[in-house]
Write an enzyme that holds these catalytic residues in place. Structure first.
Site, PDB file in Angstrom:
ATOM      1  CD  GLU A 180      -3.022  -0.873   2.114  1.00 51.67           C
ATOM      2  OE1 GLU A 180      -3.111  -0.359   3.436  1.00 51.67           O
ATOM      3  OE2 GLU A 180      -3.916  -1.518   1.503  1.00 51.67           O
ATOM      4  CD  GLU A 249      -4.129  -6.044   2.844  1.00 53.18           C
ATOM      5  OE1 GLU A 249      -4.783  -5.743   3.957  1.00 53.18           O
ATOM      6  OE2 GLU A 249      -3.352  -5.878   3.105  1.00 53.18           O
TER       7      GLU A 249
HETATM    8  C1  GAL Z   1      -4.265  -3.227   5.176  1.00 56.56           C
HETATM    9  C2  GAL Z   1      -3.340  -3.091   5.542  1.00 56.56           C
HETATM   10  C3  GAL Z   1      -2.721  -4.582   6.090  1.00 56.56           C
HETATM   11  C4  GAL Z   1      -4.017  -4.395   7.096  1.00 56.56           C
HETATM   12  C5  GAL Z   1      -4.852  -4.113   6.927  1.00 56.56           C
HETATM   13  C6  GAL Z   1      -5.833  -3.767   8.077  1.00 56.56           C
HETATM   14  O1  GAL Z   1      -4.838  -1.463   4.582  1.00 56.56           O
HETATM   15  O2  GAL Z   1      -2.200  -3.272   3.714  1.00 56.56           O
HETATM   16  O3  GAL Z   1      -1.083  -4.980   7.283  1.00 56.56           O
HETATM   17  O4  GAL Z   1      -2.761  -3.513   7.839  1.00 56.56           O
HETATM   18  O5  GAL Z   1      -4.794  -2.603   6.465  1.00 56.56           O
HETATM   19  O6  GAL Z   1      -5.792  -4.846   9.170  1.00 56.56           O
END
Ligand code: GAL
Length: 721
Positions: A180, A249
C-alpha cells in the site's frame, strides 16, 4: 538490414512462449499457471500468528473451505532480530510453512514487503533499522533501499534454494513488494515515485519466474500488477488493460484494539462482495484474514492493537470454523468454481434488468455462467432471467453456473450460527506473588539527563517499560502542607500508558487510545516536606505500524512535566535532572522463566498481593485432557503480560473496556469497520489463547505480570468449543 528486423521478434516470441508454459504469467483475464487461466480464491494465514503445530490443520481447513492459495506476509523483524542474524525457526519457520501449503496442494502468495503494515510491531521493520545512520524509511533513501534489497534478496534466495517458486515446481505463484505504498507516494511526491520505480525493478530483477504485485499502487510499473485492498473492489481496474483484476485484501472483519469494540462482518456481506468482484471480471480474491490468530509476545503493533487478531475471520483465533462464515464462503467458492470455465474464457456482458438489478453473463459457445445482482438494501426482487424467475434478496447475488440453476445466493445462509463457548477447565489456580518496588532515582543511576528523553530511543524496544525518575524538593514553608490543597502534577506523554508513583505509591494512571496515543496525566499528588521521589513508569504498547514516517513517531514522557499549586506557582520539572531505567526488575531477573523465578521470594496465602501494581504472579498447572483450544480468562486483571513455560502469549489488558456503539447490524448496505460492533462496555479482550503446543502434561508454569492491579483469584483456564 530489413531481414534482421523481422527475425528478432519471432525469436523473442518463441522465448516468451516457453516461459509461459513453464511458469506463471498473466493476461487481462487472470493469472496463467502453466498455460491455464485460473480464478483463484486465496486466504491470509500469517505463520507467526499461530504455532507450527496448528499449521497443518489451518491449511487443511482452508483447503476444505475452497481456497486455492494461502497468502502470507514475511515478517522481517522476526527473521532478522539484529543485523545479519537470521532466525527461521519455530513460528518463524517460513520454509516449513510454505512446504506445508505445498503438501496440501495449495499455492502461496508471498508478500515479502518487507514493509507489511499488518498491525504488526513497527509494520515488520526491525527496530535496529531505525538507527542505521542516515536512514529514512520507504522513500528514495540509500541506506533504506540497501537494507530493503538485502532482506528481499535473502528471502527470495531462501525460497529459490528450496525450490519453492512455481517456476521451479514449488507452490509460490506470486510475490509482493512493498505494501500500500500508493497513498504514501501521493503524499511525498517525487522521491516516492522514484522509490516505487526502484522497488519494482529491484524485485523484478530477482528473477523469481512468477509475477510481482504492488497493492494500492496505481502507478505500479510493468510488469508488476497493481491490486486492490478494500471491503469492496468491483470498481477497481488495474493500470494496464493487459493486467488481471486482483484483490489482495478483502477484509473479513477488522482488528480489535484495546479500548475498542470487536468488529464483525456479516457472512452475507462478505460473500456479496466476492460475488460482486467475480461477476465484474475479478479473478483473484484474497481474504484478509482467513485465519487471523494471535499476536504473541510483543508482536502486536502500537498503537493499542489487542493480542487477539481474530479479525472475525472464517477460522477464528483458535483455528475453529467461525460459523456461519466459514461454511457460507465454502459454498460460495464451490459455486464460483463451477463457473470457472466460463469466467476464464470470455469477458462478461452486463444487462440492466431493473433499477439496481443487474445480470452479468459469461457466455461461450459451450458454457454459460450468470450472476444476478440486487444492489437494493431494503427490498428483495423477483428477477426474470432467461426462462426463469429468481428470488434475489436485498444486497445479494445469485450464482447460476449454467445460466439456469441458482446454486448459491450470497444472502441465503444455510449454515448454522454457532455460539462461541468458553468452558472453565481450571476454575482457580494456586497463586504466588512477588511485588516489585517502584524504581526511584539514586546516586548510582547510570542513565541521567537534564531533559525528558524519547522512550524508544532509550529502550530500543527491548521492553515496553521505561522509568522516568526525578527528585522534587518541597520546602517546609509550602502553603499546601498546611491548607491541605495538594499540588497538581501534570505530565504530558506521547504515549501510550503512564503510571505515576510518588514516594513509592501508585498515585494514578493515564492512557491514550487507538485514535490518539497521546495522554496527559494531571492529578493532585501527595508530597511531603523535603525530598520526594517522583517515578513515572511509561509503557509503550508496541511501535506504530502505519502512517507517513511512522518510524519517527515518538513515545514516552516528552513533557512538559509541571507541578502546580506551590508557593512559587508552577514549577517546571521538564529540564531538571531525570534518571532513566529500561524495563522492569522482574524482566531483568527473567521472572517469567523457571530458573529466573527462583531469584526472588514469592509469597502466598494471606500475603498474596491483590489489586496491587507491579505484581508478578506465578503458578503451575497440568494440561487439561483433550485437544480443544485453551485460553485464559483474565477478566479480573488490569494490564500486563502473560507467559506459559517461559513463552509470552502476549499482553493482557482487560482493564481497558470497549467503547463505541454496538447497535443492531444489518448485513445489507455498505460495510465499514465501524458498522457492526460487538462487545461494547466489556473488556476489549477477555480471553488469551494458550497454545496447546506450549504445554506439557504436568508442571506447566504460568506467570503473569500485572502492572496496574488485579485479582488473580478470578483467572481461569477455559477450553473453547
Ligand atoms: C491494510 C494493510 C494490512 C492491514 C489492514 C488492516 O491497509 O495492508 O496490512 O494493516 O490494512 O487490518
Amino acid at each position: 538490414m530489413e531481414r534482421k528486423i523481422h527475425v528478432v521478434p519471432v525469436v523473442l516470441f518463441l522465448w516468451v512462449c516457453t516461459c509461459v508454459t513453464a511458469s506463471v504469467t498473466y493476461d487481462h483475464k487472470s493469472l496463467i499457471i502453466n498455460g491455464k487461466r485460473r480464478i483463484l480464491i486465496s486466504g491470509s494465514i500469517h505463520y507467526p500468528r499461530s504455532t507450527p503445530q496448528m499449521w497443518p490443520d489451518l491449511i487443511q481447513k482452508a483447503k476444505d473451505g475452497g481456497l486455492d492459495v494461502i497468502q502470507t506476509y514475511v515478517f522481517w523483524n522476526g527473521h532478522e532480530p539484529s543485523p545479519g542474524n537470521y532466525y527461521f525457526q519455530d513460528r518463524y519457520d517460513l520454509v516449513r510453512f510454505v512446504k506445508l501449503v505445498q503438501q496440501a496442494g495449495l499455492y502461496v502468495h508471498l508478500r515479502i514487503g518487507p514493509y507489511v503494515c499488518a498491525e504488526w510491531n513497527f509494520g515488520g521493520f526491525p527496530i535496529w533499522l531505525k538507527y542505521v545512520p542516515g536512514i529514512e524509511f520507504r522513500t528514495d533513501n540509500g541506506p533504506f533501499k540497501a537494507a530493503m534489497q538485502k532482506f528481499t534478496q535473502k528471502i527470495v534466495s531462501l525460497m529459490k534454494s528450496e525450490g519453492l517458486f512455481q517456476s521451479q515446481g514449488g507452490p509460490i505463484i506470486m510475490s509482493q513488494i512493498e505494501n500500500e505504498y500508493g497513498p504514501v507516494e501521493w503524499e511525498i511526491g517525487a522521491p516516492g515515485r522514484s522509490y516505487t520505480r526502484w522497488a519494482a525493478s529491484m524485485a523484478v530483477a530477482l528473477d523469481t519466474g512468477v509475477p510481482w504485485v504492488m497493492c494500492k499502487q496505481q502507478d505500479a510499473p510493468d510488469p508488476v500488477i497493481d491490486t486492490c485492498n478494500a471491503f469492496y473492489c468491483e470498481g477497481f481496474t488495474p493500470n494496464k488493460n493487459y493486467k488481471p483484476k486482483m484483490w489482495t485484501e478483502n477484509w473479513t472483519g477488522w482488528y480489535t484494539a484495546f479500548g475498542g469494540a470487536t468488529p464483525i462482518r456479516p457472512a452475507e456481506d462478505i460473500a456479496f462482495s466476492v460475488a460482486r468482484f467475480i461477476q465484474n471480471r475479478g479473478s483473484f480474491v484474497n481474504y484478509y484474514m482467513y485465519h487471523g490468530g494471535t499476536n504473541f509476545g510483543r508482536t502486536a503493533a502500537g498503537r493499542f492493537i489487542a493480542t487477539s487478531y481474530d479479525y472475525d475471520a472464517p477460522l477464528d483465533e483458535y483455528g475453529l470454523p467461525n460459523e456461519p462464515k466459514w461454511t457460507h464462503l465454502r459454498d460460495l467458492h464451490k459455486a464460483i468454481k463451477q463457473c470457472e470455465p466460463s469466467l476464464v474464457a470470455v469477458d462478461p456482458t452486463l444487462t440492466l434488468i431493473a433499477n439496481n438489478i443487474e445480470a452479468h453473463v459469461y457466455k461461450t459457445t459451450t458454457s454459460c455462467a450468470a450472476f444476478l445482482a440486487n444492489y437494493n438494501t431494503g427490498s428483495s426482487a423477483k428477477v426474470r432471467f432467461g426462462n426463469g424467475v429468481y428470488d434475489v434478496p436485498a444486497w445479494s447475488i445469485s450464482i447460476l453456473p449454467d445460466c439456469k440453476t441458482e446454486v448459491f445466493n450470497t444472502a441465503k445462509v444455510s449454515a448454522l450460527r454457532f455460539e462461541r463457548k468458553m468452558t472453565p477447565v481450571i476454575g482457580r489456580f494456586g497463586w504466588l506473588s512477588f511485588n516489585e518496588v517502584p524504581e526511584s532515582s539514586g546516586p548510582n543511576d547510570r542513565l541521567t539527563a537534564n531533559s525528558l528523553l524519547e522512550q524508544v530511543y532509550v529502550t530500543k524496544d527491548s521492553s515496553d517499560y521505561l522509568w522516568y525518575m526525578t527528585d522534587v524538593n518541597i520546602s517546609p514553608n509550602e502553603g499546601f502542607l498546611r491548607n491541605g490543597q495538594s499540588p497538581v502534577l501534570t505530565a504530558m506523554s506521547a504515549g501510550h500508558v503512564l503510571h505515576v508513583f510518588i514516594n513509592g505509591q501508585l498515585s494514578g494512571t493515564s492512557y491514550g487510545g487507538l485514535d490518539n496515543p497521546k495522554l496527559t496525566f494531571s492529578d493532585s499528588v501527595k508530597l511531603r516536606a523535603g525530598n520526594n521521589k517522583v517515578s513515572l513508569l511509561s509503557v509503550a504498547v508496541g511501535l506504530p505500524n502505519v502512517g507517513t514516517h511512522f518510524e519517527k513517531w515518538n513515545a514516552g514522557v516528552l513533557g512538559p512535566v509541571t507541578l502546580n499549586g506551590l508557593n512559587e506557582g508552577t514549577r517546571d520539572l521538564s529540564k531538571q535532572k531525570w534518571s532513566y531505567k529500561v524495563g522492569l526488575k522482574g524482566e531483568s531477573l527473567s521472572l517469567h522463566t523457571e530458573s529466573g523465578s527462583s531469584s526472588v521470594d514469592w509469597v502466598q496465602g494471606s500475603l498474596l498481593a491483590v489489586k496491587q501494581p507491579l505484581t508478578w504472579y506465578k503458578t503451575t498447572f497440568s494440561a487439561p485432557a483433550g485437544n480443544e483450544p485453551l485460553a485464559l480468562d483474565m477478566s479480573t486483571m488490569g494490564k500486563g503480560e502473560i507467559w506459559i513455560n517461559g513463552q509470552s502469549i502476549g499482553r493482557h489488558w482487560p482493564g481497558y473496556k470497549a467503547g463505541g456503539n454496538c447497535g443492531a447490524c444489518n448485513y445489507a448496505g455498505t460495510y465499514t469497520e465501524k458498522k457492526c460492533l460487538t462487545n461494547c462496555g466489556q473488556p476489549s479482550q477477555r480471553w488469551y489463547h494458550v497454545p496447546r503446543a506450549w504445554l506439557r502434561p504436568g508442571g506447566n508454569s504460568l506467570v503473569v505480570f500485572e502492572e496496574w492491579g488485579g485479582n488473580p483469584a478470578g483467572i481461569s483456564l477455559v477450553k473453547r468449543t
